[in-house]
Design a protein around this motif. Structure first.
Motif, mmCIF file in Angstrom:
data_model
loop_
_atom_site.group_PDB
_atom_site.id
_atom_site.type_symbol
_atom_site.label_atom_id
_atom_site.label_comp_id
_atom_site.label_asym_id
_atom_site.label_seq_id
_atom_site.Cartn_x
_atom_site.Cartn_y
_atom_site.Cartn_z
ATOM 1 N N PRO A 1 0.804 -1.224 0.000
ATOM 2 C CA PRO A 1 0.000 0.000 0.000
ATOM 3 C C PRO A 1 0.836 1.272 0.000
ATOM 4 C CG PRO A 1 0.042 -0.954 2.186
ATOM 5 C CD PRO A 1 0.766 -1.919 1.292
ATOM 6 N N MET A 2 0.238 2.324 -0.549
ATOM 7 C CA MET A 2 0.873 3.635 -0.525
ATOM 8 C C MET A 2 0.805 4.243 0.871
ATOM 9 S SD MET A 2 -0.091 7.010 -2.799
ATOM 10 C CE MET A 2 -1.567 7.447 -1.853
ATOM 11 N N LEU A 3 -0.278 3.959 1.586
ATOM 12 C CA LEU A 3 -0.503 4.516 2.921
ATOM 13 C C LEU A 3 -0.385 3.421 3.974
ATOM 14 C CD1 LEU A 3 -3.627 6.721 2.118
ATOM 15 C CD2 LEU A 3 -1.306 7.553 2.523
ATOM 16 N N PRO A 4 -0.103 3.796 5.226
ATOM 17 C CA PRO A 4 -0.079 2.790 6.299
ATOM 18 C C PRO A 4 -1.425 2.077 6.411
ATOM 19 C CG PRO A 4 0.840 4.874 7.065
ATOM 20 C CD PRO A 4 0.249 5.143 5.716
ATOM 21 N N GLU A 5 -1.388 0.853 6.872
ATOM 22 C CA GLU A 5 -2.586 0.024 6.912
ATOM 23 C C GLU A 5 -3.703 0.666 7.731
ATOM 24 O OE1 GLU A 5 -3.930 -4.446 8.358
ATOM 25 O OE2 GLU A 5 -1.836 -4.070 7.824
ATOM 26 N N ARG A 6 -3.374 1.355 8.804
ATOM 27 C CA ARG A 6 -4.428 1.950 9.637
ATOM 28 C C ARG A 6 -5.226 2.990 8.856
ATOM 29 N NH1 ARG A 6 -5.251 5.930 13.873
ATOM 30 N NH2 ARG A 6 -6.890 5.129 15.241
ATOM 31 N N LEU A 7 -4.574 3.666 7.926
ATOM 32 C CA LEU A 7 -5.280 4.648 7.102
ATOM 33 C C LEU A 7 -6.044 3.973 5.972
ATOM 34 C CD1 LEU A 7 -2.673 7.531 6.882
ATOM 35 C CD2 LEU A 7 -4.976 7.726 7.797
ATOM 36 N N CYS A 8 -5.353 3.131 5.195
ATOM 37 C CA CYS A 8 -5.977 2.607 3.972
ATOM 38 C C CYS A 8 -7.056 1.573 4.260
ATOM 39 C CB CYS A 8 -4.929 2.059 3.008
ATOM 40 S SG CYS A 8 -3.972 0.678 3.613
ATOM 41 N N ASN A 9 -6.909 0.802 5.323
ATOM 42 C CA ASN A 9 -7.898 -0.234 5.607
ATOM 43 C C ASN A 9 -8.861 0.126 6.733
ATOM 44 O OD1 ASN A 9 -6.597 -1.687 3.662
ATOM 45 N ND2 ASN A 9 -5.680 -3.185 5.041
ATOM 46 N N ASN A 10 -8.611 1.268 7.409
ATOM 47 C CA ASN A 10 -9.429 1.597 8.569
ATOM 48 C C ASN A 10 -9.978 3.018 8.485
ATOM 49 O OD1 ASN A 10 -10.539 2.084 11.091
ATOM 50 N ND2 ASN A 10 -8.824 1.288 12.261
ATOM 51 N N LEU A 11 -9.159 4.011 8.848
ATOM 52 C CA LEU A 11 -9.664 5.382 8.966
ATOM 53 C C LEU A 11 -10.264 5.911 7.668
ATOM 54 C CD1 LEU A 11 -6.909 7.138 11.145
ATOM 55 C CD2 LEU A 11 -9.097 6.195 11.881
ATOM 56 N N CYS A 12 -9.589 5.698 6.547
ATOM 57 C CA CYS A 12 -10.036 6.270 5.267
ATOM 58 C C CYS A 12 -10.981 5.349 4.511
ATOM 59 C CB CYS A 12 -8.829 6.594 4.383
ATOM 60 S SG CYS A 12 -7.736 7.843 5.088
ATOM 61 N N SER A 13 -10.905 4.057 4.769
ATOM 62 C CA SER A 13 -11.717 3.099 4.022
ATOM 63 C C SER A 13 -13.198 3.298 4.329
ATOM 64 C CB SER A 13 -11.286 1.672 4.392
ATOM 65 O OG SER A 13 -11.977 0.729 3.614
ATOM 66 N N LEU A 14 -14.027 3.362 3.289
ATOM 67 C CA LEU A 14 -15.462 3.639 3.442
ATOM 68 C C LEU A 14 -16.201 2.359 3.819
ATOM 69 C CD1 LEU A 14 -15.934 6.029 0.369
ATOM 70 C CD2 LEU A 14 -15.233 6.581 2.710
ATOM 71 N N ARG A 15 -15.915 1.877 5.015
ATOM 72 C CA ARG A 15 -16.481 0.620 5.488
ATOM 73 C C ARG A 15 -17.955 0.803 5.871
ATOM 74 N NH1 ARG A 15 -11.895 -1.599 9.600
ATOM 75 N NH2 ARG A 15 -12.768 0.072 10.890
ATOM 76 N N PRO A 16 -18.733 -0.251 5.734
ATOM 77 C CA PRO A 16 -20.171 -0.114 6.020
ATOM 78 C C PRO A 16 -20.453 0.153 7.500
ATOM 79 C CG PRO A 16 -19.598 -2.409 5.587
ATOM 80 C CD PRO A 16 -18.388 -1.598 5.251
ATOM 81 N N ASN A 17 -21.554 0.872 7.731
ATOM 82 C CA ASN A 17 -22.069 1.147 9.077
ATOM 83 C C ASN A 17 -21.099 1.951 9.942
ATOM 84 O OD1 ASN A 17 -24.426 -0.464 8.477
ATOM 85 N ND2 ASN A 17 -23.131 -2.277 8.816
#
Length: 716
Positions: free
Chosen positions: A331-347
């Motif tokens: 990933p270009m970004l750290p995992e906490r950003l790309c898979n968590n904070l920034c990721s448009l996860r449901p609910n």
């Protein structure tokens, strides 16, 4: 009788000193690597009288003292190469070394003996040599100004008193000497990364030091990391950058939500590959009171979390893109950003930068706006799930999915009518076991669900580019990042036209933009359901210009858009982050940024995109070789997909894996590459092999280190 005029230098009229100097300078500048005595120079500049020739001899000595000339041996002179040095960047290539001149221009060829042991990326001073027969310039490296951070991947061989690395690179044909004190923890047979620390011009081999041990050759992690290292790409994330991401607050401040348009009450969902973890785009749709539809293209607001100049931002810029190998994403970004904070996860409440459209039943855009929003996805779909709803008309939020698909198809039809070209190549994918070994091959198909997302992303990207780039007559547009695609090169297209003609297709190689586009689209449509369709698309794409990032907008030929950018994937592409920041600045009334600095960032992003694509192809080639390595001796039907001076490339019809039939393995004749007609021709019996020809082959050899597969022809 009238007197005849005598020209200067004819021998009957003395040339002035100034004129003689100018002629001598011109003489040597046109022949920078040649050596002459004073008589040859005098004859070359048109001097015939003995006194004038003596003047030439005196001036040659004076010009030597002025460092314009060098006296190679008594009485013989040549142009001083250090007097007129230029600067550029050296590139080692398998096809031949070159220098990329500062300020642009065509690459200049450099022979190995003239390279001064320069390495790829080194900044050098060079002088031009005489032109070759084909009128291409050649250069000689005179000085290495700055060494690049050159590292090479290969296998260590450790001896009693020293070690060396045999590089996998095809651009460096020298082993790298390593003293034992610079071996680190390296052991004999390890795959390692070695940095070249010096290469004396008189030494036959460079010296290096081990910077990392990748592991045991042949293990999946070792080989994937080796591919990344080979292309200068990172294979692990810096701890300080991950630590910076870990302290970013997860909770969104109430005042930030208040500043944004609230879409949390609108049905919004993501549609992505089934194994995706970073969801950087979502779609919303609702019916307006006037009967039209409001469609929201919501993009993760990465730049809210990643501040300019921060350690996270610097690392993201350096990487410029996420890298997708066969079995992993870097990933270009750290995992906490790309898979968590920034990721448009449901609910979950998420911050977004959104392009909002009002469309009527015919998918005509009635209005649009670009705003900062807060959203809440109600559902995450894999492409397969969304496709099931499209196919059956049943499923959760079916009305929204079906209406979006209907609108997307109308947008797509209009785009193609306006000149957009439909490249729909099949992509090879591998089924991988838990050890990373390929156990099967399948082809990625782009269905309606994929095209639904693609169409709205294209619409958002185009709208954002138009928002900034389209200005009133007489006004200048502010500096911006565009994604551009130039017109095809007519010479390359002529080669494609010649090739497809043999397969029964017609293609115009030149003409107006509309004529060329119409011809390409007609050819692709005609070939679509035929076995050679993928080959024709591949050859056509190779002949076209590459899309790049730049501040200089020339439009996007392939999409037939006058304005286009990348706005929709800031989690995985740095240019999208640049676009988000520029949008925020300009929508708030800010002044235009420096075009020069922006252009440098665009070039870096384009270069890194190309590097990432090359690494991805290398990982595919490795898995193809690994897959075919278990199938030595098996017979396949194939199609000739390429030809060069070493042999014929054949793509297996069944699984799209590619290998070479080397010319040295042909038994019926001695074959040579006919570059002019792009075919292989037998010297004695004149048999010809061309692109697109069918061929039955057997898997003969696999070299995993080179990611190389050799085939043998099966005679029928």
């Amino acid at each position: 009788m009238a007197k005849s005029k005598k020209g200067k230098g004819s021998g009957n009229q003395r040339m002035t000193r100034e004129e003689m100097i100018k002629r001598i300078e011109k003489f040597f500048k046109e022949r920078p690597s040649q050596i002459y005595n004073y008589k040859q120079v005098a004859r070359g500049i048109g001097v015939k009288s003995e006194p004038a020739r003596i003047d030439v001899a005196h001036l040659l000595n004076q010009m030597k003292n002025d460092m314009f000339l060098v006296e190679t041996d008594p009485g013989r002179f040549r142009r001083n190469p250090k007097r007129d040095l230029r600067e550029g960047v050296f590139q080692r290539k398998q096809s031949g070394h070159v220098i990329i001149p500062d300020g642009g221009g065509e690459p200049i060829a450099v022979k190995e003996e003239d390279s001064l042991h320069a390495l790829s990326g080194d900044r050098v001073k060079y002088s031009l040599l005489t032109k070759r027969r084909r009128h291409n310039l050649e250069a000689r490296v005179q000085e290495i100004i700055e060494r690049a951070d050159n590292t090479y991947v290969g296998i260590l061989e450790v001896k009693k008193h020293y070690a060396f690395l045999s590089p996998n690179s095809r651009t460096l044909d020298y082993d790298i000497y390593i003293s034992l004190d610079k071996l680190g923890k390296g052991k004999d047979g390890d795959k390692a990364i070695v940095k070249i620390v010096s290469w004396d011009p008189l030494a036959s081999n460079p010296e290096g030091e081990v910077v990392d041990i990748l592991g045991v050759p042949g293990e999946n992690n070792t080989e994937m990391h080796a591919i990344l290292a080979e292309f200068g790409l990172p294979y692990k994330y810096p701890e300080n950058v991950e630590a910076a991401a870990d302290i970013i607050p997860e909770e969104i401040p109430h005042e930030e939500i208040e500043r944004r348009e609230d879409f949390r009450g609108v049905n919004t969902f993501t549609i992505d590959p089934k194994d995706a973890k970073d969801f950087d785009d979502a779609l919303s749709i609702r019916t307006l009171p006037n009967g039209n539809y409001e469609v929201g293209v919501h993009i993760a607001d990465v730049t809210y979390y990643v501040l300019p100049g921060s350690v996270i931002d610097k690392e993201a810029f350096k990487r410029a893109t996420s890298v997708y190998l066969v079995d992993r994403t870097i990933p270009m970004l750290p995992e906490r950003l790309c898979n968590n904070l920034c990721s448009l996860r449901p609910n979950e409440d998420k911050l977004a930068f959104s392009a909002i459209f009002e469309l009527n039943e015919a998918a005509e855009i009635k209005s649009s706006r670009i705003v900062r929003t807060v959203i809440r996805s109600v559902r995450r779909y894999a492409y397969e799930e969304a496709q099931m709803i499209i196919d059956t008309g049943e499923g959760e939020y079916k009305e929204e999915i079906l209406k979006l698909n209907e609108l997307a198809q109308k947008l797509r039809d209009k785009r193609f009518k306006d000149g957009s070209i439909d490249f729909d190549r099949c992509e090879v994918r591998f089924d991988i076991d838990d050890k990373g070994k390929p156990i099967g091959v399948y082809f990625k198909q782009s269905k309606e669900a994929n095209k639904l997302i693609e169409e709205f992303m294209l619409l958002a990207n185009r709208t954002v580019a138009e928002k900034i780039g389209k200005v009133e007559r007489g006004k200048s547009a502010k500096s911006f990042v565009y994604r551009v695609h130039d017109l095809p090169d007519s010479v390359k297209m002529a080669d494609v036209a010649k090739f497809v003609r043999r397969l029964g297709y017609t293609l115009k190689a030149d003409g107006t933009r509309g004529q060329l586009t119409s011809s390409i689209k007609g050819m692709l449509a005609e070939a679509k359901s035929r076995p050679e369709a993928n080959l024709i698309e591949t050859i056509t794409i190779r002949a076209m210009a590459k899309a790049i990032y730049t501040t200089k907008n020339i439009g996007h030929y392939g999409l037939a858009f006058n304005y286009y950018t990348h706005f929709t994937s800031p989690i995985r592409r740095y240019p999208d982050m640049m676009v988000h920041r520029l949008l925020e600045r300009y929508l708030d009334g800010g002044r235009s940024v420096s075009e020069g600095r922006l252009e440098e960032a665009c070039k870096h992003s384009s270069d890194m995109e190309l590097t990432a694509a090359n690494a991805e192809r290398a990982s595919i080639k490795y898995k193809q070789a690994e897959y075919l390595g278990d199938r030595i001796g098996e017979v396949y039907d194939g199609t000739i997909s390429g030809i060069n001076k070493f042999g014929i490339y054949v793509e297996i019809d069944e699984n799209k894996c590619e290998g070479m039939v080397p010319f040295r393995d042909f038994e019926d004749d001695y074959y040579e590459f006919d570059e002019k007609n792009y075919c292989a021709r037998g010297r004695s019996f004149h048999k010809v092999y061309r692109l697109g020809d069918k061929m039955k082959i057997t898997v003969a050899r696999v070299n995993m280190e080179r990611r190389q597969v050799d085939f043998n022809i099966v005679e029928e």
